[in-house]
Design a protein around this motif. Sequence first.
Motif, PDB file in Angstrom:
ATOM      1  N   ALA A   1       1.203  -1.465   0.031  1.00 16.22           N
ATOM      2  CA  ALA A   1      -0.431  -0.194  -0.234  1.00 16.22           C
ATOM      3  C   ALA A   1       0.666   1.013  -0.064  1.00 16.22           C
ATOM      4  O   ALA A   1       0.456   2.139  -0.781  1.00 16.22           O
ATOM      5  N   ARG A   2       1.550   0.972   0.695  1.00 19.76           N
ATOM      6  CA  ARG A   2       3.026   2.449   1.180  1.00 19.76           C
ATOM      7  C   ARG A   2       3.418   2.781  -0.530  1.00 19.76           C
ATOM      8  O   ARG A   2       3.814   3.695  -1.215  1.00 19.76           O
ATOM      9  N   GLU A   3       4.144   1.549  -1.369  1.00 17.95           N
ATOM     10  CA  GLU A   3       4.552   1.697  -2.505  1.00 17.95           C
ATOM     11  C   GLU A   3       3.027   2.218  -3.730  1.00 17.95           C
ATOM     12  O   GLU A   3       4.088   2.983  -4.062  1.00 17.95           O
ATOM     13  N   ILE A   4       2.181   1.909  -3.720  1.00 17.94           N
ATOM     14  CA  ILE A   4       0.948   2.374  -4.724  1.00 17.94           C
ATOM     15  C   ILE A   4       1.531   2.929  -4.012  1.00 17.94           C
ATOM     16  O   ILE A   4       0.963   4.673  -5.509  1.00 17.94           O
ATOM     17  N   GLY A   5       1.325   3.855  -2.935  1.00 22.86           N
ATOM     18  CA  GLY A   5       0.484   5.669  -2.946  1.00 22.86           C
ATOM     19  C   GLY A   5       1.786   6.611  -2.819  1.00 22.86           C
ATOM     20  O   GLY A   5       2.109   7.608  -3.457  1.00 22.86           O
ATOM     21  N   LYS A   6       3.057   6.129  -3.592  1.00 22.07           N
ATOM     22  CA  LYS A   6       4.537   6.977  -3.584  1.00 22.07           C
ATOM     23  C   LYS A   6       4.216   6.818  -5.109  1.00 22.07           C
ATOM     24  O   LYS A   6       4.360   7.936  -5.669  1.00 22.07           O
ATOM     25  N   ILE A   7       3.614   6.210  -5.699  1.00 26.31           N
ATOM     26  CA  ILE A   7       3.581   5.942  -7.499  1.00 26.31           C
ATOM     27  C   ILE A   7       2.389   7.074  -7.627  1.00 26.31           C
ATOM     28  O   ILE A   7       2.189   7.863  -8.128  1.00 26.31           O
ATOM     29  N   PHE A   8       1.200   7.372  -6.582  1.00 27.94           N
ATOM     30  CA  PHE A   8      -0.472   7.820  -7.202  1.00 27.94           C
ATOM     31  C   PHE A   8       0.646   9.098  -6.753  1.00 27.94           C
ATOM     32  O   PHE A   8       0.212  10.221  -7.191  1.00 27.94           O
ATOM     33  N   ARG A   9       1.159   9.476  -5.503  1.00 30.16           N
ATOM     34  CA  ARG A   9       1.989  11.131  -5.407  1.00 30.16           C
ATOM     35  C   ARG A   9       2.918  11.505  -6.613  1.00 30.16           C
ATOM     36  O   ARG A   9       2.237  12.633  -7.087  1.00 30.16           O
TER      37      ARG A   9
END
Length: 240
Positions: free
Chosen positions: A81-89
């Motif tokens: 979830a954290r890795e996907i959040g970084k990509i979205f940001r």
Amino acid sequence: MKTPRPHARTRRAAATLVIATAGLLALAGCDPRTVLYFLQPFEPTIPPPCKTELKGKKVVILAHALAGTQTDFQSLDRQVAREIGKIFREKVKKINLVDIDKTWAWMEGHPDWTDPTEAAKAFEADIVIFLEIESFQVSSPTSPGLLEGNSKTHIQAFELAHPKNSKGKPILDQPKESQNIYDAYKDTVFPVRGPIPESAGASKAAFRTKFLQIVATEISWHFIPHSPEDDIQDVKFGGH
């Protein structure tokens, strides 16, 4: 007869130039397909299958790894979830992503939650993305001693929005309703060419980190466009 708009003429002129250039280089022995790719006036992208844009939306990411998956990889769901959040940001303009730590605090405080939209309501979010990691392994199931990433994730997205009237306008004085806007599965294999031996340059820990990043990236493509070049897996492991 209507006069063509300037930008329409410009596009046609650019297309004519590209085709003419490709033709000339083809006569010189060059592959025109390669020429056309590099001369086109835009970067081609693959659109995401989820048609609801995240731009300008408040988004919650929930992830849950099924029993057994977490045994070997503690906090796998939080890391994904954290890795996907970084990509979205990085890739989505004006996205308001609820902090992953706050999301996890909510999940731990509500251990009996079953409906992902409960989290969306708690954070007054527009969209909640729920990821159920059904499998995640980095050892080849058919070749003991070799490294091969295999994972399967169930991806769902729900949107909270006011109901709309006959003209498509939101009725703001009515409460928001939830709607399942996306449901799909993603199987990821790395490397696609087959398992590789563990070595100093590709330790199991480094391989796991790389595979987790690839899983998160491929999941993000369900919601954001990406370049065809991104489909080529990078098998470098840095200095690990």
